[in-house]
Scaffold this active site. Structure first.
Site, short mmCIF file in Angstrom:
data_model
loop_
_atom_site.label_atom_id
_atom_site.label_comp_id
_atom_site.label_asym_id
_atom_site.label_seq_id
_atom_site.Cartn_x
_atom_site.Cartn_y
_atom_site.Cartn_z
N LYS A 212 5.92 11.40 -4.45
CA LYS A 212 6.91 10.33 -4.59
C LYS A 212 8.24 10.93 -5.05
CE LYS A 212 5.23 9.01 -9.20
NZ LYS A 212 5.08 7.86 -10.09
N ASP B 58 32.35 16.85 -9.54
CA ASP B 58 31.90 17.87 -8.58
C ASP B 58 32.03 19.30 -9.10
OD1 ASP B 58 32.37 15.63 -6.57
OD2 ASP B 58 34.42 16.16 -7.17
N TYR C 22 38.53 17.44 -18.53
CA TYR C 22 39.01 16.13 -18.97
C TYR C 22 38.93 16.01 -20.49
CZ TYR C 22 38.84 14.49 -14.14
OH TYR C 22 39.07 14.32 -12.81
N ARG D 50 -4.96 13.08 -8.92
CA ARG D 50 -3.60 12.97 -8.38
C ARG D 50 -2.73 14.03 -9.06
NH1 ARG D 50 -5.23 7.94 -10.01
NH2 ARG D 50 -3.63 7.90 -11.63
N HIS E 273 -4.71 4.89 -14.18
CA HIS E 273 -3.73 5.92 -14.54
C HIS E 273 -3.69 6.07 -16.06
CE1 HIS E 273 -0.39 8.58 -13.95
NE2 HIS E 273 0.49 7.80 -14.51
N CYS F 72 32.68 17.59 -14.74
CA CYS F 72 33.40 16.66 -13.86
C CYS F 72 32.45 16.15 -12.77
CB CYS F 72 34.59 17.34 -13.20
SG CYS F 72 35.65 18.25 -14.34
N ARG G 246 0.96 -1.03 -16.96
CA ARG G 246 2.02 -1.06 -15.94
C ARG G 246 1.59 -1.99 -14.80
NH1 ARG G 246 4.46 4.71 -14.05
NH2 ARG G 246 2.43 4.92 -13.06
#
Ligand code: PMH
Length: 388
Positions: free
Chosen positions: A40, A319, A269, A223, A167, A317, A137
């Protein structure tokens, strides 16, 4: 092979994935055991398709994802292995699941009733019944609800009850009190289910922690998620793991600028960092939009360059971000944010600890703006760039 043109990328070592799966299955060499590879969230950020293929090569027999779209994406990529969706899929979509041979998780009588109205007489929908033994859950929690679901399933042939599962909430902790309580409930509830005498092919409860620590508690499937990626389920139990895990994920970048600044110059910044003397400052083309969140700059993080540590300076920042270099470097020099460089390592656990989170979260949040390069036998076998 896809291309990319930016100087930041993830490397995924598929041999590591295979090795972790092989080693896990070896623990069960004396008896029947099915390993369900948990892929997942795009294979915990590693790439669901490539990880699935590696896990299947190494002996996994089932895949699992969180929701239907993730399962359909695997089918679209040509993956043929059985896939379980572990979360809720709206009963409206049962025909889609049948068409693509996707197994659904079931835990509500209402859902079964809604599904039956959308199934044709000759349809077969593979389902796994989910029991909530303490995770709180999703799943059935009461004997009477388990019994009414079993009545319904056993009286409608379009449902193939292929599995029953639960689980664990604390299988990765030293204190086993709660884990044992969940095991005991699961055993008791399985007894009820066995009264219907349906041929249930898979019974599964273990995640990585339970699969590796308590072979005797797993039925005929577990799992395997975090440890397949070579990451420990929790630092608390690293010393209990039966074999060394091999981390598959590295994150690398290349210097896009290098400059020498005198004392007293602000960086990024807010100019929150001010050089403390003459310093070499490097710029990296990775930022919070890549999942390299702003907190890295406050949390005292480092990268590796030629095996030496270089700290982040100033705020991250969108990027780009800046590091203080140990010496003059050239634009284009490789920097390791996660992984190995000249025999030194920055582990996922180190990064997770720095950010006050768990290792699971780190690769998951490295966004799909960052291309993934897949290695097998030390060779690049594929590249994934979601942008082009
Ligand atoms: N089974 C289920 C139902 C899961 O939700 C997960 C992981 C696994 C197995 C695999 O666990 P492992 O990675 O510890 O081996 N789920 C999540 C989660 O929901 N948040 O973090 C991990």
């Amino acid at each position: 092979m896809e291309h990319f043109y930016r100087d930041t990328w993830v490397e995924v070592d598929l041999d590591a994935i295979e090795q972790n799966v092989t080693n896990a299955l070896r623990l069960y060499k004396d008896r029947e055991m099915n390993l369900m590879a948990v892929v997942k969230a795009n294979g915990y950020g590693h790439g669901a398709v490539e990880v699935s293929q590696a896990a299947l090569r190494a002996g996994a027999s089932y895949l699992s994802v969180a929701f239907l779209d993730e399962a359909l994406a695997l089918r679209k990529a040509g993956i043929d292995a059985p896939i379980l969706v572990m979360g809720l899929v709206d009963a409206e979509h049962v025909q889609l699941a049948i068409k693509h041979r996707i197994t659904l998780t079931v835990y509500q009588l209402d859902w079964l009733e809604q599904a039956i109205s959308r199934l044709h007489t000759r349809d077969k929908l593979a389902i796994h019944l989910k029991l909530d033994t303490g995770m709180g859950r999703i799943g059935l929690r009461r004997e009477e609800d388990i019994r009414s679901c079993m009545d319904f399933i056993s009286s409608h042939e379009c449902f193939e009850l292929e599995g029953v599962f639960t689980h664990f909430a604390t299988a990765d902790e030293k204190d086993l009190t709660y884990f044992k309580k969940q095991c005991q409930r699961f055993n008791q509830w399985l007894e009820y289910i066995r009264e219907w005498q349906l041929p249930i092919r898979y019974v599964h409860c273990g995640n990585s922690a339970a699969g590796l620590r308590f072979p005797e508690k797993n039925f005929n499937m577990f799992r395997f998620g975090i440890a397949m990626y070579g990451l420990t389920p929790s630092p608390e139990i690293t010393d209990e793991l039966p074999f060394p895990l091999k981390q598959a994920f590295s994150l690398k970048s290349r210097l896009s600028n290098v400059k020498k600044l005198p004392k007293g110059e602000g960086i990024s910044y807010g100019a929150t960092y001010v050089t403390e003397g003459a310093e070499w400052i490097g710029t990296l083309p990775i930022g919070y939009a890549d999942g390299w969140i702003r907190h890295h700059s406050n949390a005292g993080g480092h990268v590796l360059i030629d095996g030496k540590r270089a700290p982040f300076v100033g705020l991250i920042c969108m990027d780009q971000c800046m590091i203080r270099l140990p010496k003059k470097h050239s634009i284009g020099d490789t920097v390791t944010l996660i992984g190995e460089s000249d025999g030194k390592q920055i582990t996922m656990d180190e990064v997770a600890k720095r950010l006050n989170t768990i290792n699971y979260e780190i690769p998951c949040v490295i966004s799909w703006r960052v291309p993934r390069i897949y290695f097998r036998d030390g060779q690049i076998i594929s590249v994934k760039n979601n942008l082009l």
